[in-house]
Design an enzyme around this catalytic site. Structure first.
Site, PDB file in Angstrom:
ATOM      1  N   ARG A 201      -9.408  22.417 -18.553  1.00 35.16           N
ATOM      2  CA  ARG A 201     -10.829  22.698 -18.359  1.00 35.16           C
ATOM      3  C   ARG A 201     -11.037  24.199 -18.240  1.00 35.16           C
ATOM      4  NH1 ARG A 201      -9.337  18.470 -14.979  1.00 35.16           N
ATOM      5  NH2 ARG A 201     -10.332  16.448 -15.434  1.00 35.16           N
ATOM      6  N   LYS A 226     -10.180  19.854 -11.104  1.00 38.65           N
ATOM      7  CA  LYS A 226     -11.357  19.056 -10.748  1.00 38.65           C
ATOM      8  C   LYS A 226     -11.012  18.018  -9.687  1.00 38.65           C
ATOM      9  CE  LYS A 226     -14.659  15.789 -12.773  1.00 38.65           C
ATOM     10  NZ  LYS A 226     -15.083  15.109 -14.024  1.00 38.65           N
ATOM     11  N   HIS A 293     -16.548  22.166 -23.142  1.00 39.41           N
ATOM     12  CA  HIS A 293     -15.726  21.052 -22.661  1.00 39.41           C
ATOM     13  C   HIS A 293     -15.282  20.148 -23.807  1.00 39.41           C
ATOM     14  CE1 HIS A 293     -14.133  18.682 -19.355  1.00 39.41           C
ATOM     15  NE2 HIS A 293     -14.588  17.593 -19.938  1.00 39.41           N
ATOM     16  N   ARG A 296     -11.670  20.338 -24.828  1.00 36.31           N
ATOM     17  CA  ARG A 296     -10.701  19.513 -24.084  1.00 36.31           C
ATOM     18  C   ARG A 296     -10.533  18.163 -24.777  1.00 36.31           C
ATOM     19  NH1 ARG A 296      -8.285  18.183 -19.153  1.00 36.31           N
ATOM     20  NH2 ARG A 296      -8.817  16.148 -18.278  1.00 36.31           N
ATOM     21  N   HIS A 319      -5.707  13.296 -16.608  1.00 36.25           N
ATOM     22  CA  HIS A 319      -6.493  12.073 -16.470  1.00 36.25           C
ATOM     23  C   HIS A 319      -5.817  11.158 -15.444  1.00 36.25           C
ATOM     24  CE1 HIS A 319      -8.117  13.279 -20.484  1.00 36.25           C
ATOM     25  NE2 HIS A 319      -9.212  12.823 -19.935  1.00 36.25           N
ATOM     26  N   TYR A 328      -9.768   7.142 -26.664  1.00 39.71           N
ATOM     27  CA  TYR A 328      -8.899   7.576 -27.759  1.00 39.71           C
ATOM     28  C   TYR A 328      -8.159   6.389 -28.398  1.00 39.71           C
ATOM     29  CZ  TYR A 328      -9.770  11.946 -25.315  1.00 39.71           C
ATOM     30  OH  TYR A 328     -10.381  13.007 -24.703  1.00 39.71           O
TER      31      TYR A 328
END
Length: 378
Positions: A201, A226, A293, A296, A319, A328
């Site tokens: 990020r 984050k 973003h 990413r 993640h 994905y």
């Protein structure tokens, strides 16, 4: 036993003093209403379910938002989270600010949600506004000791968030890199390329310090993430070259940051600010609808496309769960197509990653594919 007294104004005041409970008092127009309330309240105390609601009736949302922004928002991660709180609070204040917390119920909050969606607001925007309101109620009940029976926002269905699937198109990539490299400050290009090489990020990249990058081992340590977790990220050869260039370019005597901005009024260098210059770069490159973003998402897609397992991709990107990589799944399905064709002896030709304009040879083996780098401007 409750005490019922008549006030000089002609109203009746019921006062309950019971051991183990705070004093409860309320004023009524008639003596019967005072007696009924006292009886019900004492019964709730005996059963252990009494909730003192006087604060919730006096505490309006406007005041609660002020306190939340003053006490809770500063504890959140600086940047987008804090800005989002202030933005959501402004709308909630305009629409619901005059309501007491005890008056905000499922129906009123549901009407607020429907009105915002009818105005054309994105589902994700409304969802974030309701998330702030819900957390405010949770904090008010658990920490501020406001007498509320429950959080009414939990009873309202939330709009689905908007999942962005914007990827950098093949014809856009050279234009983007050319544009960011034309900017007077090379940090814009370095940070942009690092996002594509590492899937980090923007806040994670900009907060990197010298101690976090280990070029000899080709890893970087992300501490200001984050999720407030620390994770190690492997560096591609290109990423290592960018760090080497960035570290050699600026003297580090006054700041541990790898990408420091100009000194503030207090003389302290804080992380480089990229948002305005990024938008200018997109305009020069004639690229529409691309957020920083999204890089990413682009980088994560490439990791999936070259055949990295979900566990390895999660280790790189941070993640939290396999479900977060579900977007994905269509890329994994393409792997199965290749496997099916190989099992049947059918030659399959894939173009996994967008090659540079001068290299149009498609990748034929997805398992052994390598990341195709963007063309480097000479």
């Amino acid at each position: 036993m409750a005490t019922i007294v008549k006030n000089p104004a002609g109203t009746w005041k019921a006062v309950i003093r019971k051991q183990g409970w705070p004093t409860a008092a309320k004023t009524f127009r008639t003596k019967r209403d005072a007696e009924d309330w006292a009886r019900q309240t004492e019964d709730a105390m005996v059963r252990g379910v009494y909730i003192q609601r006087s604060d919730s009736k006096k505490f309006i949302l406007d005041q609660a938002l002020d306190r939340y922004l003053r006490e809770i928002t500063p504890t959140k991660k600086a940047g987008d989270s804090q800005r989002r709180d202030h933005t959501s609070a402004k709308v909630l204040r305009e629409r619901l600010g005059k309501y007491a917390l005890s008056a905000l119920n499922q129906k009123i909050i549901g009407q607020y949600r429907d009105a915002r969606l009818a105005e054309g607001r994105a589902g994700n925007t409304v969802r974030l506004e309701l998330a702030l309101l819900s957390h405010l109620f949770t904090v008010a009940i658990r920490e501020w000791e406001v007498g509320l029976p429950s959080n009414p926002v939990l009873q309202v269905s939330k709009p689905k968030g908007n999942v962005r699937d914007r990827r950098l198109q093949r014809e856009e990539s050279p234009r983007l890199l050319e544009s960011v490299r034309k900017h007077s400050n090379p940090m814009l290009a370095w940070v942009t390329e690092l996002a594509l090489e590492t899937a980090a990020r923007v806040e994670e990249i900009l907060s990197l310090e010298m101690r976090d990058v280990h070029l000899e081992r080709r890893i970087m340590i992300l501490r200001d993430t984050k999720n407030k977790d620390t994770r190690g990220v492997p560096l591609t050869m290109r990423a290592a070259e960018i760090f080497q260039e960035a570290i050699a370019h600026y003297p580090r005597g006054d700041s541990p940051l790898i990408f420091p901005g100009n000194p503030g009024r207090d003389g302290v260098r804080r992380p480089y600010r990229i948002h305005k210059v990024w938008k200018s770069a997109l305009g020069r490159a004639s690229i529409v609808g691309l957020h920083f973003h999204d890089l990413r998402h682009e980088a994560t897609s490439r990791f999936v496309e070259i055949g990295l397992s979900d566990s390895k991709v999660r280790q790189i990107t941070g993640h939290k769960s396999p479900q977060m990589l579900a977007r994905y799944a269509h890329l994994r399905a393409e792997d199965l197509v290749a496997d099916l064709d190989q099992a049947r002896g059918i030659p399959t030709r894939f173009e996994i990653l967008r090659p540079a304009p001068d290299t149009e040879q498609p990748v034929t083996n997805r398992k052994n594919a390598k990341i195709v780098p963007f063309p480097v401007q000479k």
